[in-house]
Design an enzyme around this catalytic site. Sequence first.
Site, PDB file in Angstrom:
ATOM      1  N   ASN A 168       0.855  -1.191   0.000  1.00  0.00           N
ATOM      2  CA  ASN A 168       0.000   0.000   0.000  1.00  0.00           C
ATOM      3  C   ASN A 168       0.884   1.231   0.000  1.00  0.00           C
ATOM      4  O   ASN A 168       1.939   1.271   0.644  1.00  0.00           O
ATOM      5  CB  ASN A 168      -0.910   0.030   1.231  1.00  0.00           C
ATOM      6  CG  ASN A 168      -1.802   1.268   1.231  1.00  0.00           C
ATOM      7  OD1 ASN A 168      -2.735   1.365   0.444  1.00  0.00           O
ATOM      8  ND2 ASN A 168      -1.504   2.230   2.091  1.00  0.00           N
ATOM      9  N   TYR A 172       0.044  10.240   3.915  1.00  0.00           N
ATOM     10  CA  TYR A 172      -0.225  10.549   5.315  1.00  0.00           C
ATOM     11  C   TYR A 172       0.760  11.616   5.786  1.00  0.00           C
ATOM     12  O   TYR A 172       1.926  11.588   5.406  1.00  0.00           O
ATOM     13  CB  TYR A 172      -0.070   9.307   6.209  1.00  0.00           C
ATOM     14  CG  TYR A 172      -0.707   8.056   5.665  1.00  0.00           C
ATOM     15  CD1 TYR A 172      -2.044   8.051   5.267  1.00  0.00           C
ATOM     16  CD2 TYR A 172       0.011   6.872   5.544  1.00  0.00           C
ATOM     17  CE1 TYR A 172      -2.644   6.898   4.778  1.00  0.00           C
ATOM     18  CE2 TYR A 172      -0.574   5.715   5.055  1.00  0.00           C
ATOM     19  CZ  TYR A 172      -1.904   5.735   4.665  1.00  0.00           C
ATOM     20  OH  TYR A 172      -2.488   4.595   4.172  1.00  0.00           O
ATOM     21  N   ARG A 173       0.292  12.509   6.633  1.00  0.00           N
ATOM     22  CA  ARG A 173       1.224  13.486   7.183  1.00  0.00           C
ATOM     23  C   ARG A 173       2.132  12.786   8.189  1.00  0.00           C
ATOM     24  O   ARG A 173       1.730  11.827   8.862  1.00  0.00           O
ATOM     25  CB  ARG A 173       0.469  14.635   7.830  1.00  0.00           C
ATOM     26  CG  ARG A 173      -0.175  14.306   9.156  1.00  0.00           C
ATOM     27  CD  ARG A 173      -1.069  15.418   9.610  1.00  0.00           C
ATOM     28  NE  ARG A 173      -1.432  15.311  11.017  1.00  0.00           N
ATOM     29  CZ  ARG A 173      -2.637  15.558  11.500  1.00  0.00           C
ATOM     30  NH1 ARG A 173      -3.615  15.922  10.679  1.00  0.00           N
ATOM     31  NH2 ARG A 173      -2.881  15.481  12.785  1.00  0.00           N
ATOM     32  N   TRP A 186      -1.655   7.899  10.227  1.00  0.00           N
ATOM     33  CA  TRP A 186      -2.577   7.162   9.356  1.00  0.00           C
ATOM     34  C   TRP A 186      -3.880   6.972  10.113  1.00  0.00           C
ATOM     35  O   TRP A 186      -3.939   6.422  11.196  1.00  0.00           O
ATOM     36  CB  TRP A 186      -2.010   5.844   8.843  1.00  0.00           C
ATOM     37  CG  TRP A 186      -1.280   4.975   9.801  1.00  0.00           C
ATOM     38  CD1 TRP A 186      -1.657   4.621  11.059  1.00  0.00           C
ATOM     39  CD2 TRP A 186      -0.018   4.339   9.566  1.00  0.00           C
ATOM     40  NE1 TRP A 186      -0.727   3.792  11.622  1.00  0.00           N
ATOM     41  CE2 TRP A 186       0.290   3.591  10.737  1.00  0.00           C
ATOM     42  CE3 TRP A 186       0.860   4.278   8.490  1.00  0.00           C
ATOM     43  CZ2 TRP A 186       1.458   2.828  10.841  1.00  0.00           C
ATOM     44  CZ3 TRP A 186       2.012   3.525   8.607  1.00  0.00           C
ATOM     45  CH2 TRP A 186       2.305   2.818   9.760  1.00  0.00           C
ATOM     46  N   GLU A 232      -0.930   0.818  -5.598  1.00  0.00           N
ATOM     47  CA  GLU A 232      -0.910   2.180  -6.157  1.00  0.00           C
ATOM     48  C   GLU A 232       0.134   2.323  -7.257  1.00  0.00           C
ATOM     49  O   GLU A 232      -0.076   3.072  -8.221  1.00  0.00           O
ATOM     50  CB  GLU A 232      -0.630   3.195  -5.039  1.00  0.00           C
ATOM     51  CG  GLU A 232      -1.835   3.511  -4.165  1.00  0.00           C
ATOM     52  CD  GLU A 232      -2.145   2.449  -3.137  1.00  0.00           C
ATOM     53  OE1 GLU A 232      -3.191   2.557  -2.449  1.00  0.00           O
ATOM     54  OE2 GLU A 232      -1.356   1.479  -3.000  1.00  0.00           O
ATOM     55  N   ASP A 282      -4.757  21.584   9.286  1.00  0.00           N
ATOM     56  CA  ASP A 282      -5.122  20.611   8.256  1.00  0.00           C
ATOM     57  C   ASP A 282      -5.983  21.219   7.152  1.00  0.00           C
ATOM     58  O   ASP A 282      -6.305  22.405   7.158  1.00  0.00           O
ATOM     59  CB  ASP A 282      -5.835  19.422   8.898  1.00  0.00           C
ATOM     60  CG  ASP A 282      -5.402  18.109   8.274  1.00  0.00           C
ATOM     61  OD1 ASP A 282      -5.360  18.020   7.039  1.00  0.00           O
ATOM     62  OD2 ASP A 282      -5.093  17.173   9.030  1.00  0.00           O
TER      63      ASP A 282
END
Length: 481
Positions: A168, A172-173, A186, A232, A282
């Site tokens: 995967n 994600y930050r 996550w 991906e 965010d």
Amino acid sequence: MKDLREFLKVLEKEGELLRIKELLSPILEITELTDRVSKLPKGGKALLFEKVEGYSIPVLTNMLGSEKRIKLALGYENLEDIGWKLYKLLRPEIPNTFLEKLKRIPELKKLNDSLPRVVKKGPVKENVIRDNINILDFPVLKCWPEDGGRYITFGQVITKDPESGIRNVGLYRVQVLSERELAIHWQIHKDGNHHYWKAKRLGKKMEVAIAIGGDPVLSYVASAPLPPEVDEYLFAGLIREEGVELVKGETVDLEYPAHAEIVIEGYVDPQEPLVDEGPFGDHTGFYTPVDKYPKMHITAIVHRDNPIYLSTIVGRPPQEDKYLGWATERIFLPLIKFNLPEVIDYHLPAEGCFHNFCFVSIKKRYPGHAFKVAYALLGLGLMSLEKVIVVFDEWVNVHDIQEVLWAWGNNMDPSRDVLILKGPIDVLDHSTNSVGFGGKMVIDATTKWKEEGYTREWPKVIEMSKEVKDKIDALWQRLKL
């Protein structure tokens, strides 16, 4: 297109890149300039900060922050064409005759050519750091004044399912905790989180690689809401019709893009206590508060000679993620249409942070059809996080907010056409009493039928006659209005 450097040449040729030669700090200043540019009409230009205070490494922001640039990055003028490729991968048609099998050979070859390929070496391995590791040797940004620290915001976070081995890649930050420690955000609905909890149950450490840069299509696919079984990097290969070149890690049993600019290798130990992560400004335009997330230990960093540090800014919309969301909306429309043929179009406005509003137009065929579509959308992957779904007739342009508000306001009676439900909510949503769970609203803004309890005669929309419109169309050109 193999790497970020080739894409920068394309952007420069197209007049889509602005080189910033003034000295700016990675602490807040780069964010402020990027934020202002991202709010210009059509998203402004990509920004290459050539002089970063304290660093010799340039910083690239707003790379995909316009429709033009994301089309250039993906290589398609009509992004729905990518969706149909993904559809064929997920819903392959079984050939019934020998002739049909022969016709499938070119498609199968394209699929085979799209598979990720492991190569022996790549530019990302030009420098390998195992000792004296310090992530702050790279210009990681602190974006907003009350952020808990510096954040890697555009890294491709690579993990593998500890049971199936399926890879995967998530966006994600990642917060910098120290020279060799990171916190990975996550969320509970993300595949990386699922891998973490599987590793915890199995009592295994979980290897992680964070790739920065490379072919810009890789930065996009990390954000795409793909099913867990779809790699991906395979999706990236389908878009390019050429397999992504990967190299094996130095200290982790993972593969990552051979043409990335920087890759951080390490592991998460699920037996360790979670650590404080945040606050972080965010994409909602609000700070998300401190919460508990896993700690990543860095075991190596590899990078190209003279690397470029790629970052993205999130905050009060619009930002660069507006165009990432727009691309996802267009790419996944064919899959939604396959599951719901009555759907004409849908729109997840960036101003609603993608998960607050979904406007969908349908070809209505029976009473209650609008609610049926809304229920179905709430069962499709991350569409389950939508907070408000408004359903319109097929002639409503769901991308035109003026038309949306006009049809919504005129066609909806709150006492009859609104349903309040409960379900999963994006964990970044601060309005709910519980994190990740709260209320939803479905609104039927379609023309109402008598079978739906409407007792009057529904009025016609005002339209001019075709003959008059044609005459004025011809006159319009001469008037030069």
